[in-house]
Design a protein around this motif. Sequence first.
Motif: not given
Length: 266
Positions: A101, A105, A108, A153, A203
Amino acid sequence: MGAAGDLSFRIALLAGGCAGTTVDVALFPVDTIKTRCQTTEGFFAAGGFRGIYRGLTAAAVGSAPGAALFFSTYETVKPRIKSQMGDRPVAVQACAASAGEIMSSLVSVPTEVVKQRMQAGHFGSLREAAHSIMTKEGPKGFYTGYRTMLLREIPFALIQFPLWEGMKQEVGDWQGQPASPWQGAVCGSLAGSLSAAVTNPLDMVKTRQMLGQSSGGFTTTMSQVCGEEGAPALFRGVGPRTFWMGLGGFVYLGAYEQFSSLYALL
């Protein structure tokens, strides 16, 4: 197919990229609904069901490299961690997923910033969004909410991947042979749904920061949401997110298993 840890870097890279693109494009409308539910103005004011594919280009551009980085890191790091920690599968998978992750990231987060601002109606095109962010905020604007993204994440991965791997192992032990791609997809769906519901408050905070609807960092944003809208507001979008991650887990991890099997034959 062999255990996930037996996959080569090349196979993990290709399979991860294909799986990421598949799920991000196929389930994009659900992601848009989730984002609009989490805005300060609310779902309908943010666009409702209009322009449901706005931001798809940003998602498509970033999905393959982001997913490829995750899985190639995950599969590469996992055996190395196992050699240090021994036969502790949950801890090994959790650490490997966290490393994946962190690497993912890097790609992302900029993708997510552009995509979510387009989904919320701030921009009409990928070019307009990228130019405006660069002009007004500079390169760091593309990494708005980076820390919060990691805070979302990593816990998500800590829950999802040990669950996914564990359920596949249980299915394999029960039937006397490794889980098939479709069985891995079902396990991925269950793991994704649970992980999504538990991490929804993280989130929610991440969305507010990336949309520029927060005046501070993670703690400030969470306090602001709770103070102005009440603690239940942290679970805005939990329905679409759980559905998206459940179905996405089926497609994403199922496609990863399938692509891995196909690439292993090449």
